[in-house]
Design a protein around this motif. Structure first.
Motif, PDB file in Angstrom:
ATOM      1  N   ALA A 136       5.522  23.713   0.055  1.00 54.52           N
ATOM      2  CA  ALA A 136       6.625  24.648  -0.178  1.00 54.52           C
ATOM      3  C   ALA A 136       7.256  24.404  -1.538  1.00 54.52           C
ATOM      4  N   MET A 137       7.456  23.145  -1.913  1.00 54.94           N
ATOM      5  CA  MET A 137       8.028  22.842  -3.232  1.00 54.94           C
ATOM      6  C   MET A 137       7.109  23.322  -4.347  1.00 54.94           C
ATOM      7  N   PRO A 194      -4.116  20.094  11.529  1.00 50.65           N
ATOM      8  CA  PRO A 194      -3.035  20.227  12.498  1.00 50.65           C
ATOM      9  C   PRO A 194      -1.646  20.205  11.865  1.00 50.65           C
ATOM     10  N   GLY A 195      -1.563  20.223  10.540  1.00 54.31           N
ATOM     11  CA  GLY A 195      -0.262  20.273   9.876  1.00 54.31           C
ATOM     12  C   GLY A 195       0.414  21.609  10.107  1.00 54.31           C
ATOM     13  N   VAL A 196       1.665  21.699   9.717  1.00 51.94           N
ATOM     14  CA  VAL A 196       2.418  22.941   9.914  1.00 51.94           C
ATOM     15  C   VAL A 196       3.135  23.333   8.631  1.00 51.94           C
ATOM     16  N   ASN A 197       3.216  24.644   8.411  1.00 50.33           N
ATOM     17  CA  ASN A 197       4.027  25.172   7.318  1.00 50.33           C
ATOM     18  C   ASN A 197       5.494  25.065   7.716  1.00 50.33           C
ATOM     19  N   THR A 252       9.243  26.376   8.394  1.00 48.76           N
ATOM     20  CA  THR A 252       9.871  27.619   8.835  1.00 48.76           C
ATOM     21  C   THR A 252      10.680  28.168   7.664  1.00 48.76           C
ATOM     22  N   ALA A 253      11.101  29.412   7.764  1.00 51.81           N
ATOM     23  CA  ALA A 253      11.916  30.017   6.708  1.00 51.81           C
ATOM     24  C   ALA A 253      13.201  29.213   6.496  1.00 51.81           C
ATOM     25  N   GLU A 254      13.788  28.744   7.583  1.00 55.32           N
ATOM     26  CA  GLU A 254      15.026  27.960   7.482  1.00 55.32           C
ATOM     27  C   GLU A 254      14.774  26.625   6.767  1.00 55.32           C
ATOM     28  N   GLN A 255      13.682  25.957   7.110  1.00 56.56           N
ATOM     29  CA  GLN A 255      13.355  24.690   6.449  1.00 56.56           C
ATOM     30  C   GLN A 255      13.093  24.902   4.961  1.00 56.56           C
ATOM     31  N   ARG A 256      12.425  25.994   4.628  1.00 59.29           N
ATOM     32  CA  ARG A 256      12.152  26.289   3.211  1.00 59.29           C
ATOM     33  C   ARG A 256      13.455  26.506   2.451  1.00 59.29           C
ATOM     34  N   ARG A 257      14.408  27.201   3.071  1.00 61.94           N
ATOM     35  CA  ARG A 257      15.715  27.430   2.416  1.00 61.94           C
ATOM     36  C   ARG A 257      16.406  26.097   2.122  1.00 61.94           C
ATOM     37  N   GLU A 258      16.216  25.088   2.974  1.00 62.04           N
ATOM     38  CA  GLU A 258      16.804  23.770   2.724  1.00 62.04           C
ATOM     39  C   GLU A 258      16.323  23.196   1.389  1.00 62.04           C
ATOM     40  N   LEU A 259      15.061  23.457   1.043  1.00 61.20           N
ATOM     41  CA  LEU A 259      14.512  22.933  -0.201  1.00 61.20           C
ATOM     42  C   LEU A 259      14.948  23.729  -1.423  1.00 61.20           C
ATOM     43  N   GLU A 260      15.185  25.002  -1.225  1.00 63.40           N
ATOM     44  CA  GLU A 260      15.560  25.849  -2.359  1.00 63.40           C
ATOM     45  C   GLU A 260      16.980  25.574  -2.766  1.00 63.40           C
TER      46      GLU A 260
END
Length: 71
Positions: free
Chosen positions: A43-44, A58-61, A63-71
């Motif tokens: 995501a970064m 088996p990894g996961v992308n 969520t939209a909320e988690q991505r917003r935490e990084l932005e």
């Protein structure tokens, strides 16, 4: 880039600069450490403009909320 400056400061014995740069990086480091690691790194990369594609199972992308935490 923060890391090359941190390494240069460390080699020069400039502890104050190393500490200041570490404090600058800490919020990002804590955010990545609290999320699924591979998803957070990918995501970064995407946020920085690098196309890397989705996380493979088996990894996961993130969520939209988690991505917003990084932005």
């Amino acid at each position: 880039m923060v890391v090359p400056r941190m390494v240069a400061a460390g080699r020069a014995g400039d502890d104050a600069t190393v500490l200041a740069l570490w404090r600058e990086m800490l919020p990002f480091t804590m955010a990545v450490a609290s999320l699924p690691y591979v998803g957070a790194v990918k995501a970064m990369c995407e946020i920085l403009g690098h196309r890397v594609g989705p996380v493979r199972s088996p990894g996961v992308n993130l969520t939209a909320e988690q991505r917003r935490e990084l932005e």
